[in-house]
Design a protein around this motif. Structure first.
Motif, PDB file in Angstrom:
ATOM      1  N   VAL A  44       0.848  -1.188   0.000  1.00  0.00           N
ATOM      2  CA  VAL A  44       0.000   0.000   0.000  1.00  0.00           C
ATOM      3  C   VAL A  44       0.885   1.239   0.000  1.00  0.00           C
ATOM      4  CG1 VAL A  44      -1.793   1.281   1.228  1.00  0.00           C
ATOM      5  CG2 VAL A  44      -1.795  -1.227   1.271  1.00  0.00           C
ATOM      6  N   ASN A  46       1.112   4.841   0.799  1.00  0.00           N
ATOM      7  CA  ASN A  46       0.379   5.810   1.607  1.00  0.00           C
ATOM      8  C   ASN A  46       0.662   7.216   1.083  1.00  0.00           C
ATOM      9  OD1 ASN A  46      -1.539   5.894   3.612  1.00  0.00           O
ATOM     10  ND2 ASN A  46      -0.194   5.097   5.216  1.00  0.00           N
ATOM     11  N   GLY A  47      -0.172   7.640   0.128  1.00  0.00           N
ATOM     12  CA  GLY A  47       0.039   8.946  -0.505  1.00  0.00           C
ATOM     13  C   GLY A  47       1.028   8.893  -1.641  1.00  0.00           C
ATOM     14  N   VAL A  60      -1.611  -0.972  -4.019  1.00  0.00           N
ATOM     15  CA  VAL A  60      -2.703  -0.010  -3.883  1.00  0.00           C
ATOM     16  C   VAL A  60      -2.061   1.338  -3.622  1.00  0.00           C
ATOM     17  CG1 VAL A  60      -4.665   0.734  -2.485  1.00  0.00           C
ATOM     18  CG2 VAL A  60      -4.348  -1.689  -2.974  1.00  0.00           C
ATOM     19  N   LEU A  62      -2.859   4.994  -2.336  1.00  0.00           N
ATOM     20  CA  LEU A  62      -3.812   5.911  -1.724  1.00  0.00           C
ATOM     21  C   LEU A  62      -3.464   7.338  -2.137  1.00  0.00           C
ATOM     22  CD1 LEU A  62      -4.024   4.404   1.895  1.00  0.00           C
ATOM     23  CD2 LEU A  62      -5.388   3.853  -0.136  1.00  0.00           C
ATOM     24  N   PRO A  63      -4.471   8.165  -2.419  1.00  0.00           N
ATOM     25  CA  PRO A  63      -4.181   9.507  -2.928  1.00  0.00           C
ATOM     26  C   PRO A  63      -3.479  10.411  -1.935  1.00  0.00           C
ATOM     27  CG  PRO A  63      -6.535   9.239  -2.486  1.00  0.00           C
ATOM     28  CD  PRO A  63      -5.911   7.881  -2.376  1.00  0.00           C
ATOM     29  N   GLU A  64      -3.600  10.118  -0.643  1.00  0.00           N
ATOM     30  CA  GLU A  64      -2.903  10.886   0.386  1.00  0.00           C
ATOM     31  C   GLU A  64      -2.516   9.956   1.527  1.00  0.00           C
ATOM     32  OE1 GLU A  64      -5.677  13.863   1.527  1.00  0.00           O
ATOM     33  OE2 GLU A  64      -6.934  12.491   2.668  1.00  0.00           O
ATOM     34  N   ASN A  65      -1.622  10.427   2.375  1.00  0.00           N
ATOM     35  CA  ASN A  65      -1.200   9.634   3.515  1.00  0.00           C
ATOM     36  C   ASN A  65      -2.366   9.515   4.495  1.00  0.00           C
ATOM     37  OD1 ASN A  65       0.006   8.383   5.676  1.00  0.00           O
ATOM     38  ND2 ASN A  65       1.554   9.947   6.016  1.00  0.00           N
ATOM     39  N   ALA A  66      -2.982   8.342   4.547  1.00  0.00           N
ATOM     40  CA  ALA A  66      -4.154   8.126   5.397  1.00  0.00           C
ATOM     41  C   ALA A  66      -3.776   7.648   6.798  1.00  0.00           C
ATOM     42  CB  ALA A  66      -5.078   7.106   4.741  1.00  0.00           C
ATOM     43  N   GLU A  70      -5.234   3.057   8.779  1.00  0.00           N
ATOM     44  CA  GLU A  70      -6.120   3.075   7.615  1.00  0.00           C
ATOM     45  C   GLU A  70      -5.420   2.488   6.392  1.00  0.00           C
ATOM     46  OE1 GLU A  70      -9.685   3.544   5.614  1.00  0.00           O
ATOM     47  OE2 GLU A  70      -9.166   3.491   7.738  1.00  0.00           O
ATOM     48  N   GLY A  71      -4.121   2.693   6.275  1.00  0.00           N
ATOM     49  CA  GLY A  71      -3.370   2.053   5.209  1.00  0.00           C
ATOM     50  C   GLY A  71      -3.414   0.541   5.328  1.00  0.00           C
ATOM     51  N   ALA A  74      -6.767  -0.694   4.163  1.00  0.00           N
ATOM     52  CA  ALA A  74      -6.857  -0.714   2.702  1.00  0.00           C
ATOM     53  C   ALA A  74      -6.151  -1.943   2.140  1.00  0.00           C
ATOM     54  CB  ALA A  74      -6.241   0.560   2.128  1.00  0.00           C
TER      55      ALA A  74
END
Length: 292
Positions: A44, A46-47, A60, A62-66, A70-71, A74
Motif C-alpha cells: 500500500v 500511503n500517498g 494499492v 492511496l491519494p494521500e497519507n491516510a 487506515e493504510g 486498505a
C-alpha cells in the motif's frame, strides 16, 4: 485433496511511502521467501505510487497519507487468506518458516485471534520494552497470553479481524494495536506472544515522529472512550496521566502531550462500543486490567 490445496493462505500487508529504498526491498523479499504457506502480498502506497515492488506483487496507491491503521485496512481489503500478516517495511523475516510457524499457533487454539512474534533489533538482538505486549516486559523471552499487540509484526485471524472491524483508521498512528486487541478480546478471543519466533526490526524511537506526543496522548484518550465501560474511563485516564507526569521531564513534550490529551477529550473518537464486564474480568485475569 492435494497437499498444495491444504496449505494455509496468508495475506501480507506492507505499507510504503517510498522513503526506505534499502529496507523496503529486503522486507518484501523476506516475505516472498516464506515456505510452507500460500502467500498473497499487497503493498500500500500511503500517498504515493509504490516503487521497488517485485513482479507479481499487487499494489494499492492511496491519494494521500491516510495513516498507518487506515493504510493497513486498505491493504487487508485487497488480500485473501484465512490469516493476515501486518508487517513494517523496515523489518524483515530472518527465517523462511516464520509465517508457517505463526499459522501453526492458530491451528492449536481455535480461540486465538492474534499471534505476535518477538521483535528484535538485527544488530544488537535487543527487544525493546514497547515490543513486549504485557506489563512485566523485563523478560522478552517469556511466552504467554497477551492482551495487547505490537502492530508492526503481527498475524491476525481473518474472520476475527473482520468481526472486530479492523484497525481504527482515523487514529492515524499510535495505540491502534490496543484498540484492536481489546475488540478481539471482547469477541471472546485471546492473543499470544511467541518469543521463539523472531522478526527483525531496527530499534527506533517512536518519539522521532514530530506528532508522537500529541497523537500518543489523543489516541490513548480515544481508546478509553471508545472501548471501556463509563466507570473505568476516568480510572484509565487518571492512571495514564500520573504515569505520564512521572515519565516526561521535557516541558515542551509535556505541553504537547497535554494538548493531545485535551484534543482526545474534545471528541472525534468515533463510535463507542463498550466492552463487557466479562471482558474486563478476562483481561484482568490475563494480567492486564484495562485501566493500564
Amino acid at each position: 485433496m492435494s497437499s498444495c490445496a491444504a496449505r494455509p493462505m496468508v495475506g501480507a500487508v506492507v505499507l510504503t511511502m517510498n522513503d526506505r529504498p534499502d529496507e523496503f526491498p529486503r522486507a518484501v523479499a523476506s516475505l516472498l521467501a516464506q515456505e510452507g504457506i500460500d502467500l498473497d502480498v499487497i503493498v500500500v502506497g500511503n500517498g504515493c505510487q509504490p516503487e521497488q515492488v517485485p513482479d507479481g506483487v499487487r499494489t494499492v496507491a492511496l491519494p494521500e497519507n491516510a495513516g498507518i491503521p487506515e493504510g493497513r485496512n486498505a491493504g487487508a481489503a485487497g488480500v485473501g487468506g484465512d490469516y493476515l500478516f501486518f508487517f513494517d517495511n523496515d523489518a524483515h523475516l530472518p527465517d523462511t518458516d516464520t509465517l508457517a510457524r505463526l499459522v501453526s499457533e492458530f491451528r492449536r487454539d481455535s480461540q486465538l485471534a492474534y499471534v505476535q512474534p518477538r521483535i528484535s533489533d538485527p544488530a544488537t538482538g535487543v527487544t525493546l520494552r514497547r515490543w513486549v505486549p504485557r506489563l512485566r516486559a523485563s523478560d522478552p523471552a517469556r511466552p504467554g497470553v497477551v492482551t495487547v499487540m505490537a502492530e508492526g509484526a503481527v498475524m491476525i485471524r481473518r474472520d476475527a479481524y473482520d468481526r472486530a472491524g479492523g484497525w481504527p483508521g482515523h487514529f492515524f498512528l499510535f495505540h491502534e494495536g490496543v484498540e484492536l486487541a481489546w475488540r478481539l478480546w471482547d469477541l471472546g478471543c485471546t492473543g499470544r506472544y511467541v518469543p521463539d519466533i523472531v522478526v527483525h526490526h531496527p530499534a527506533t524511537d517512536p518519539a522521532r515522529h514530530d506528532t508522537f506526543y500529541r497523537l500518543n496522548a489523543r489516541n490513548r484518550v480515544w481508546v478509553a472512550r471508545r472501548n471501556l465501560p463509563f466507570s473505568l474511563v476516568p480510572l484509565n485516564l487518571a492512571t495514564w496521566c500520573l504515569i505520564t507526569l512521572w515519565r516526561i521531564r521535557d516541558r515542551q513534550a509535556l505541553r504537547v502531550t497535554l494538548a493531545g490529551f485535551r484534543e482526545g477529550l474534545a471528541g472525534a473518537h468515533g463510535p463507542r462500543t463498550s466492552m463487557s464486564w466479562r471482558t474486563v474480568i478476562r483481561l484482568t485475569r490475563a494480567g492486564r486490567p484495562p485501566i493500564f
